[in-house]
Design an enzyme around this catalytic site. Structure first.
Site, PDB file in Angstrom:
ATOM      1  N   TYR A  62       7.003 -10.143  -9.109  1.00 40.03           N
ATOM      2  CA  TYR A  62       6.160  -9.772 -10.160  1.00 40.03           C
ATOM      3  C   TYR A  62       5.746 -10.991 -10.973  1.00 40.03           C
ATOM      4  CZ  TYR A  62       5.775  -4.780  -9.788  1.00 40.03           C
ATOM      5  OH  TYR A  62       5.934  -3.319  -9.418  1.00 40.03           O
ATOM      6  N   LYS A  82      17.190  -7.182   1.037  1.00 42.01           N
ATOM      7  CA  LYS A  82      16.759  -7.309   2.273  1.00 42.01           C
ATOM      8  C   LYS A  82      17.248  -8.721   2.902  1.00 42.01           C
ATOM      9  CE  LYS A  82      13.876  -6.059   5.652  1.00 42.01           C
ATOM     10  NZ  LYS A  82      14.142  -4.888   6.672  1.00 42.01           N
ATOM     11  N   ASP A  92      15.022  -0.763   3.408  1.00 40.42           N
ATOM     12  CA  ASP A  92      14.430   0.214   4.095  1.00 40.42           C
ATOM     13  C   ASP A  92      15.242   1.312   4.577  1.00 40.42           C
ATOM     14  OD1 ASP A  92      16.117  -1.734   5.862  1.00 40.42           O
ATOM     15  OD2 ASP A  92      14.727  -1.890   7.574  1.00 40.42           O
ATOM     16  N   ASP A 122      10.620  -0.550  -8.146  1.00 43.04           N
ATOM     17  CA  ASP A 122       9.386  -0.102  -8.439  1.00 43.04           C
ATOM     18  C   ASP A 122       9.287   0.948  -7.567  1.00 43.04           C
ATOM     19  OD1 ASP A 122       6.845   0.480  -9.446  1.00 43.04           O
ATOM     20  OD2 ASP A 122       5.941  -0.680  -7.822  1.00 43.04           O
ATOM     21  N   ASP A 176      10.030   5.586  -7.481  1.00 40.82           N
ATOM     22  CA  ASP A 176       9.069   6.644  -7.577  1.00 40.82           C
ATOM     23  C   ASP A 176       9.756   7.471  -6.375  1.00 40.82           C
ATOM     24  OD1 ASP A 176       7.275   5.259  -9.112  1.00 40.82           O
ATOM     25  OD2 ASP A 176       5.832   5.574  -7.949  1.00 40.82           O
TER      26      ASP A 176
HETATM   27  C1  IPM Z   1       6.202   1.049 -13.428  1.00 43.47           C
HETATM   28  C2  IPM Z   1       4.703   0.599 -12.899  1.00 43.47           C
HETATM   29  C3  IPM Z   1       4.239  -0.759 -13.361  1.00 43.47           C
HETATM   30  C4  IPM Z   1       5.144  -1.564 -12.571  1.00 43.47           C
HETATM   31  C5  IPM Z   1       2.950  -0.806 -13.365  1.00 43.47           C
HETATM   32  C6  IPM Z   1       1.912  -0.232 -14.250  1.00 43.47           C
HETATM   33  C7  IPM Z   1       2.577  -2.459 -13.385  1.00 43.47           C
HETATM   34  O1  IPM Z   1       4.423   1.217 -11.582  1.00 43.47           O
HETATM   35  O2  IPM Z   1       6.637   0.837 -14.235  1.00 43.47           O
HETATM   36  O3  IPM Z   1       6.904   1.340 -12.234  1.00 43.47           O
HETATM   37  O4  IPM Z   1       4.730  -1.802 -11.335  1.00 43.47           O
HETATM   38  O5  IPM Z   1       6.062  -1.865 -12.934  1.00 43.47           O
HETATM   39 MG    MG Z   2       6.045   2.008 -10.494  1.00 41.44          MG
END
Ligand code: IPM
Ligand code: MG
Length: 358
Positions: free
Chosen positions: A141, A192, A224, A248, A252
């Site tokens: 990042y 990884k 993975d 990240d 999710d």
């Molecule tokens: C998160 C979001 C952010 C990230 C974006 C909005 C930059 O997806 O906080 O997970 O990738 O960190």
């Molecule tokens: Mg995110």
């Protein structure tokens, strides 16, 4: 003296969900459980519209002077054509980096009332309680160099750099082990290492730091496989620690195990425990302004703030209990309604406030 909290609503559904979280803070304020001073500032696209920058100096200064920060969400399709430096996401990334909020805690907890809202079978997810510890200020990042360049043959090439220094790995390792000591004492480090040198070093440092925590059991998993294991048998995990980008993605996935990404709060902490608190979901432009968003991830972020930055464990417990109570009452926003009837953002916020008062 009252505690200063910076409130950054941001974009999309940000202002709506923040409103509900602020009601919760004000409720605790009114019953004298909490003495806070809330100061609101713009971030992301909203800040760009106002002042031409996604992270104005005034917002950054407020955040530096505040004891904790509560953020809604940033981003929206109208900003996608802006140059990268001006995009809403830069506001959020800038704040994480300026304040050195390197340790991102993302708990994925399944409320038993929502076992049917998950797309996985209830027996796979019931009782789920995972903590993802995501490194937040390094890795791909932020790595340099980065950009899009034109090669000699005229073709364009995009490039980013995945880089971690030992001290960055060490401090996130300690965060993960410290968290594990207060939970199930198991850390799974996700990397990884079969392909990336960065991951080889990551693993080496994890093993080294683990020696300081003899009670914690450390394991390693390739990313993975980890993504597969998360949907196969998520309850094998206690704490997972990983790089910025893997975290990240995996967070999710972990969110959906709990039924909805609308349920997951997060804390981003610096080395002194000062933190920014935000739901892990985005700005959801498709439902912005419709009073449909689930405010619970943001309300639970307030609870994390009380627990991690303000040392008010009892109040944090009260908020979590209130959330559980409204779920018991059958209150559901659309994302967790499983096709049934649902309430609005505001109704959900009011219900939590009422449960707090009860
Ligand atoms: C998160 C979001 C952010 C990230 C974006 C909005 C930059 O997806 O906080 O997970 O990738 O960190
Ligand atoms: Mg995110």
């Amino acid at each position: 003296m009252s505690t200063k909290i910076a409130i950054l609503p941001g974009d999309g559904i940000g202002p709506e969900i923040i409103n509900e979280a602020v009601k919760v803070l004000e409720c605790l304020q009114q019953d004298h459980s909490l003495d806070v001073e809330l100061e609101t500032a713009a971030i992301g696209g909203a800040a760009y519209d106002e002042s031409g920058s996604p992270l104005p100096e005034s917002t950054l200064n407020l955040c530096k002077s505040a004891e904790a920060i509560l953020l809604g969400a940033v981003g929206g399709p109208q900003y996608e054509s802006l140059e990268r430096e001006l995009r809403p996401e830069k506001g959020l990334l800038g704040l994480r980096s300026e304040l050195e909020l390197f340790s991102n805690l993302r708990p994925a907890i399944l409320y038993p009332q929502l076992a049917n809202a998950s797309s996985l079978k209830p027996e796979i997810v019931s009782g789920l309680d995972i903590m993802i510890v995501r490194e937040l200020t390094g890795g791909i990042y932020f790595g340099q160099p980065r950009g899009i360049r034109t090669l000699d043959n005229g073709e364009k090439e995009g490039y980013n750099t995945l880089v971690y220094a030992e001290h960055e790995i060490e401090r996130i390792a300690r965060s993960a082990f410290d968290v594990a000591m207060k939970r199930g004492k198991k850390v799974c480090s996700v990397d990884k290492a079969n392909v990336l040198e960065v991951s080889e070093l990551w693993r080496e440092v994890m093993v080294r730091v683990s020696k300081e925590y003899p009670e914690v059991e450390l394991s390693h998993m390739y990313v993975d496989n980890a993504s597969m294991q998360l949907v196969k048998w998520p309850k094998q995990f206690d704490v997972m620690v990983t790089k910025n980008m893997f975290g990240d993605i995996l967070s999710d996935t972990a969110a959906m195990l709990t039924g909805s990404i609308g349920m997951l709060p997060s804390a981003s902490l610096d080395k002194n425990g000062k933190g920014m608190y935000e739901p892990i979901h985005g700005s959801a432009p498709d439902i912005a302004g419709t009073n449909k968003a689930n405010p619970l991830a943001t309300i639970l972020s307030v609870s994390m703030m009380l627990r991690y930055s303000l040392n008010k464990t009892e109040l944090a417990d009260r908020i979590e209990q209130a959330v559980s109570d409204v779920l018991d009452q059958g209150m559901r926003t659309e994302d967790i309604a499983d096709g049934g009837s649902f309430v609005s953002t505001q109704e959900m916020g009011d219900a939590v406030v009422n449960a707090l008062k009860a």
